[in-house]
Design a protein around this motif. Structure first.
Motif, mmCIF file in Angstrom:
data_model
loop_
_atom_site.group_PDB
_atom_site.id
_atom_site.type_symbol
_atom_site.label_atom_id
_atom_site.label_comp_id
_atom_site.label_asym_id
_atom_site.label_seq_id
_atom_site.Cartn_x
_atom_site.Cartn_y
_atom_site.Cartn_z
ATOM 1 N N GLU A 1 -5.917 1.141 -4.497
ATOM 2 C CA GLU A 1 -4.928 0.126 -4.121
ATOM 3 C C GLU A 1 -4.259 -0.405 -5.390
ATOM 4 O OE1 GLU A 1 -7.339 -2.575 -1.842
ATOM 5 O OE2 GLU A 1 -7.173 -1.331 -0.052
ATOM 6 N N ALA A 2 -3.348 0.381 -5.904
ATOM 7 C CA ALA A 2 -2.665 0.074 -7.157
ATOM 8 C C ALA A 2 -1.290 -0.540 -6.865
ATOM 9 C CB ALA A 2 -2.546 1.344 -7.996
ATOM 10 N N ALA A 3 -0.421 -0.510 -7.842
ATOM 11 C CA ALA A 3 0.897 -1.144 -7.742
ATOM 12 C C ALA A 3 1.714 -0.594 -6.568
ATOM 13 C CB ALA A 3 1.656 -0.958 -9.054
ATOM 14 N N GLU A 4 1.651 0.700 -6.332
ATOM 15 C CA GLU A 4 2.389 1.302 -5.221
ATOM 16 C C GLU A 4 1.908 0.746 -3.880
ATOM 17 O OE1 GLU A 4 0.862 2.950 -7.672
ATOM 18 O OE2 GLU A 4 2.303 4.321 -8.576
ATOM 19 N N TYR A 5 0.617 0.545 -3.772
ATOM 20 C CA TYR A 5 0.028 -0.026 -2.561
ATOM 21 C C TYR A 5 0.559 -1.443 -2.328
ATOM 22 C CZ TYR A 5 -3.547 -2.149 0.418
ATOM 23 O OH TYR A 5 -4.202 -2.830 1.411
ATOM 24 N N VAL A 6 0.592 -2.246 -3.366
ATOM 25 C CA VAL A 6 1.088 -3.620 -3.270
ATOM 26 C C VAL A 6 2.559 -3.623 -2.855
ATOM 27 C CG1 VAL A 6 1.536 -5.757 -4.546
ATOM 28 C CG2 VAL A 6 -0.620 -4.510 -4.879
ATOM 29 N N ALA A 7 3.356 -2.754 -3.463
ATOM 30 C CA ALA A 7 4.777 -2.655 -3.098
ATOM 31 C C ALA A 7 4.929 -2.272 -1.628
ATOM 32 C CB ALA A 7 5.484 -1.647 -3.993
ATOM 33 N N THR A 8 4.066 -1.388 -1.140
ATOM 34 C CA THR A 8 4.113 -0.985 0.264
ATOM 35 C C THR A 8 3.826 -2.163 1.182
ATOM 36 O OG1 THR A 8 3.439 1.263 -0.308
ATOM 37 C CG2 THR A 8 3.113 0.585 1.976
ATOM 38 N N LEU A 9 2.858 -2.994 0.827
ATOM 39 C CA LEU A 9 2.566 -4.187 1.628
ATOM 40 C C LEU A 9 3.783 -5.114 1.698
ATOM 41 C CD1 LEU A 9 -1.001 -5.175 0.315
ATOM 42 C CD2 LEU A 9 -0.437 -4.044 2.483
ATOM 43 N N VAL A 10 4.414 -5.323 0.560
ATOM 44 C CA VAL A 10 5.568 -6.227 0.503
ATOM 45 C C VAL A 10 6.741 -5.648 1.289
ATOM 46 C CG1 VAL A 10 7.237 -7.357 -1.032
ATOM 47 C CG2 VAL A 10 4.826 -7.218 -1.695
ATOM 48 N N VAL A 11 7.007 -4.363 1.125
ATOM 49 C CA VAL A 11 8.113 -3.723 1.858
ATOM 50 C C VAL A 11 7.850 -3.784 3.362
ATOM 51 C CG1 VAL A 11 9.255 -1.521 2.317
ATOM 52 C CG2 VAL A 11 8.867 -2.262 -0.049
ATOM 53 N N THR A 12 6.617 -3.582 3.767
ATOM 54 C CA THR A 12 6.271 -3.678 5.192
ATOM 55 C C THR A 12 6.583 -5.071 5.721
ATOM 56 O OG1 THR A 12 4.554 -1.996 4.960
ATOM 57 C CG2 THR A 12 4.392 -3.446 6.874
#
Length: 97
Positions: A41-52
């Motif tokens: 759960e790295a930076a890409e994962y966090v960005a995915t949560l925010v975009v969702t």
């Protein structure tokens, strides 16, 4: 234990010749911290949560997609995408039917 990592994110929107500014009428909603405890759960994962969350808000409000960028830093907020761990820009589909 000891695998927690803090990620800081911010959502910006274009602001003409002035560059970018915090997104939305309540910018504090689109700036924050996510703590992860899984190395996957790295930076890409966090960005995915925010975009969702963004896409869900757009659908609920019926506003359609907006032009934004999501910037994610490790530990603390930086100056912009140049020092970010991950950045993704979303642009509206101008060819949509």
């Amino acid at each position: 234990m000891g695998t927690e990592k803090g990620w800081v994110y911010r959502v910006d929107e274009p602001h003409g010749s002035q560059g970018w500014r915090l997104y939305g009428g309540h910018p504090e909603q689109w700036r924050g911290t996510v703590i992860t405890d899984d190395p996957k759960e790295a930076a890409e994962y966090v960005a995915t949560l925010v975009v969702t969350d963004l896409v869900t808000e757009w659908e609920v409000r019926g506003t359609g997609q907006r032009h934004v960028r999501v910037i994610v830093w490790e530990d603390k907020e930086g100056d912009g995408p140049e020092d970010a761990a991950f950045t993704v820009e979303i642009q509206p589909d101008i060819d949509a039917d």
